[in-house]
Design a protein around this motif. Structure first.
Motif, short mmCIF file in Angstrom:
data_model
loop_
_atom_site.label_atom_id
_atom_site.label_comp_id
_atom_site.label_asym_id
_atom_site.label_seq_id
_atom_site.Cartn_x
_atom_site.Cartn_y
_atom_site.Cartn_z
N ARG A 58 0.83 -1.20 0.00
CA ARG A 58 0.00 0.00 0.00
C ARG A 58 0.87 1.25 0.00
NH1 ARG A 58 -2.71 -1.76 4.51
NH2 ARG A 58 -2.64 0.33 5.38
N ALA A 59 1.96 1.22 0.76
CA ALA A 59 2.85 2.38 0.80
C ALA A 59 3.52 2.61 -0.56
CB ALA A 59 3.92 2.19 1.88
N GLU A 60 3.93 1.53 -1.21
CA GLU A 60 4.55 1.67 -2.54
C GLU A 60 3.54 2.24 -3.54
OE1 GLU A 60 7.58 1.28 -3.48
OE2 GLU A 60 8.48 0.31 -1.73
N LEU A 61 2.32 1.71 -3.53
CA LEU A 61 1.30 2.18 -4.46
C LEU A 61 0.92 3.63 -4.18
CD1 LEU A 61 -1.03 -0.95 -4.64
CD2 LEU A 61 0.71 -0.24 -6.29
N ASP A 62 0.81 3.99 -2.91
CA ASP A 62 0.45 5.36 -2.57
C ASP A 62 1.46 6.35 -3.15
OD1 ASP A 62 -1.39 6.99 -0.50
OD2 ASP A 62 0.65 7.78 -0.42
N ARG A 63 2.73 6.06 -2.99
CA ARG A 63 3.76 6.95 -3.53
C ARG A 63 3.75 6.98 -5.06
NH1 ARG A 63 7.82 4.11 -2.71
NH2 ARG A 63 7.94 3.45 -4.89
N ALA A 64 3.80 5.79 -5.66
CA ALA A 64 3.98 5.71 -7.11
C ALA A 64 2.73 6.20 -7.85
CB ALA A 64 4.32 4.28 -7.52
N TRP A 65 1.55 5.81 -7.40
CA TRP A 65 0.33 6.22 -8.11
C TRP A 65 0.14 7.73 -8.02
CZ3 TRP A 65 -4.11 2.18 -6.98
CH2 TRP A 65 -3.73 0.95 -7.54
N ARG A 66 0.47 8.32 -6.87
CA ARG A 66 0.34 9.77 -6.76
C ARG A 66 1.36 10.47 -7.67
NH1 ARG A 66 -3.28 10.92 -2.78
NH2 ARG A 66 -3.54 9.35 -1.13
N ARG A 67 2.52 9.87 -7.86
CA ARG A 67 3.50 10.44 -8.78
C ARG A 67 2.99 10.42 -10.22
NH1 ARG A 67 9.49 8.27 -8.49
NH2 ARG A 67 9.76 10.01 -9.91
N HIS A 68 2.29 9.35 -10.60
CA HIS A 68 1.72 9.28 -11.95
C HIS A 68 0.59 10.29 -12.12
CE1 HIS A 68 3.46 5.59 -13.92
NE2 HIS A 68 3.92 5.45 -12.70
N GLY A 69 -0.14 10.57 -11.04
CA GLY A 69 -1.17 11.60 -11.05
C GLY A 69 -2.21 11.39 -12.14
N ASP A 70 -2.49 12.46 -12.89
CA ASP A 70 -3.51 12.39 -13.93
C ASP A 70 -3.16 11.43 -15.05
OD1 ASP A 70 -4.97 14.27 -12.55
OD2 ASP A 70 -4.31 15.97 -13.76
N GLY A 71 -1.89 11.06 -15.14
CA GLY A 71 -1.48 10.13 -16.18
C GLY A 71 -1.59 8.67 -15.79
N LEU A 72 -2.04 8.39 -14.55
CA LEU A 72 -2.02 7.00 -14.07
C LEU A 72 -2.90 6.09 -14.91
CD1 LEU A 72 -1.17 4.86 -12.04
CD2 LEU A 72 -3.03 5.63 -10.54
N ALA A 73 -4.13 6.50 -15.21
CA ALA A 73 -5.02 5.63 -15.99
C ALA A 73 -4.40 5.30 -17.35
CB ALA A 73 -6.38 6.28 -16.16
N GLY A 74 -3.82 6.31 -18.00
CA GLY A 74 -3.18 6.07 -19.29
C GLY A 74 -1.98 5.14 -19.17
N SER A 75 -1.20 5.30 -18.10
CA SER A 75 -0.06 4.41 -17.87
C SER A 75 -0.51 2.97 -17.70
CB SER A 75 0.70 4.85 -16.61
OG SER A 75 1.27 6.12 -16.74
N LEU A 76 -1.56 2.78 -16.91
CA LEU A 76 -2.05 1.43 -16.65
C LEU A 76 -2.59 0.79 -17.93
CD1 LEU A 76 -3.87 2.16 -13.28
CD2 LEU A 76 -1.81 0.77 -13.56
N ARG A 77 -3.32 1.55 -18.72
CA ARG A 77 -3.87 0.99 -19.96
C ARG A 77 -2.76 0.70 -20.96
NH1 ARG A 77 -8.63 4.78 -19.22
NH2 ARG A 77 -10.27 3.40 -18.44
N ALA A 78 -1.74 1.54 -20.99
CA ALA A 78 -0.61 1.30 -21.90
C ALA A 78 0.05 -0.04 -21.59
CB ALA A 78 0.40 2.43 -21.79
N ALA A 79 0.19 -0.33 -20.31
CA ALA A 79 0.81 -1.59 -19.91
C ALA A 79 -0.12 -2.77 -20.15
CB ALA A 79 1.20 -1.52 -18.44
#
Length: 227
Positions: free
Chosen positions: A130-151
Motif C-alpha cells: 500500500r505504501a509503494e502504491l500510494d507513492r507511485a500512483w500519486r507520482r503518476h497523477g492524472d497520467g495514471l489511468a493512461g499508464s495502466l492501460r498502456a501496460a
C-alpha cells in the motif's frame, strides 16, 4: 538500465536492484516514468538514447518494465549485453493475464473516481505494498489511468522472440504471486537460450525489497556460465 512495472516508479526499482547490482560493480540507471499513454514508448526511446551514448547495455525491469526491456533487447540484440527480468506477467498478447486484467480494472476506477479512490481499494493489501502504491500512483497523477492501460494492452515478446535472444538472462519470480505467475517466469527462462530462474516470495519481498533483486541477479550470474 532497469525499468519499473505498471504504475510503479524508479524508487521501487532502486530499492530492489541498486545494492545487488552494486555488489557486482554495476551502476544502476533507473529513469522515472513518463506517465500516460506513451509510457512504454518513452522508456524504449530512453533505452535507444542510452545505447547510442554508451554502447551495449544490461537491461531489465520489473513486470511491465521487464516486458519492455525484453522487447528492446529482441529488437536490438547487438546492443544488449544481458537481461534482468523480474516478475514477467505474460507472453505475447496479454489476453486474460491477471496483471493485464488488474491494470485495466484499476485504470477504469482511476478514470471514474480518481487516484485517491483507487488507493482506498488497496486497504486489504500488505502495508508495504500500500505504501509503494500510494507513492507511485500519486507520482503518476492524472497520467495514471493512461499508464495502466498502456501496460495492460501491450504485447510482451513471444516465446519464439525470446528463443532468438542469445544473451545471459536472469528471470526472477515470487512463487506466491498470482498476478505474476511463476509459470510465466519459467516459460521465459526455458525459452531464452541462456537463462536461469531465481525464486523468492512476496512475503520475503515485503520484508526485504532486495530479495527480488538478489534472486534475479544471482540467476543472471548462473546464466552467464551457460555456454
Amino acid at each position: 538500465m532497469l525499468l519499473p512495472g505498471t504504475g510503479s516508479d524508479d524508487v521501487f526499482v532502486r530499492a530492489v536492484f541498486e545494492r545487488p547490482l552494486r555488489a557486482l560493480g554495476v551502476p544502476l540507471i533507473a529513469p522515472p516514468p513518463t506517465p500516460g499513454a506513451g509510457l512504454g514508448d518513452a522508456y524504449l526511446a530512453t533505452l535507444d538514447a542510452l545505447a547510442d551514448e554508451q554502447g551495449a547495455l544490461l537491461v531489465g525491469g520489473i513486470s511491465f518494465g521487464a516486458h519492455l526491456a525484453a522487447e528492446w533487447a529482441v529488437r536490438n540484440p547487438a546492443r544488449c549485453g544481458g537481461l534482468l527480468a523480474a516478475l514477467p506477467a505474460w507472453n505475447g498478447v496479454p489476453g486474460p493475464a491477471p496483471a493485464s486484467l488488474a491494470a485495466t480494472l484499476t485504470a477504469d476506477l482511476v478514470a471514474d473516481s480518481g487516484v485517491a479512490a483507487a488507493l482506498a481499494q488497496t486497504a486489504g493489501s500488505p502495508d508495504w505494498l500500500r505504501a509503494e502504491l500510494d507513492r507511485a500512483w500519486r507520482r503518476h497523477g492524472d497520467g495514471l489511468a493512461g499508464s495502466l492501460r498502456a501496460a495492460a494492452g501491450r504485447p510482451a515478446p513471444t516465446l519464439a522472440d525470446l528463443a532468438a535472444l542469445d544473451v545471459p538472462a536472469g528471470i526472477g519470480t515470487c512463487t506466491d504471486d498470482p498476478i505474476h505467475p511463476t509459470k510465466v517466469a519459467s516459460e521465459w527462462a526455458s525459452a531464452l537460450p541462456r537463462a536461469a530462474l531465481g525464486e523468492t516470495t512476496l512475503t520475503a519481498l515485503g520484508a526485504d525489497r532486495e530479495s527480488l533483486g538478489r534472486a534475479t541477479v544471482l540467476a543472471f550470474l548462473r546464466a552467464r556460465k551457460t555456454p
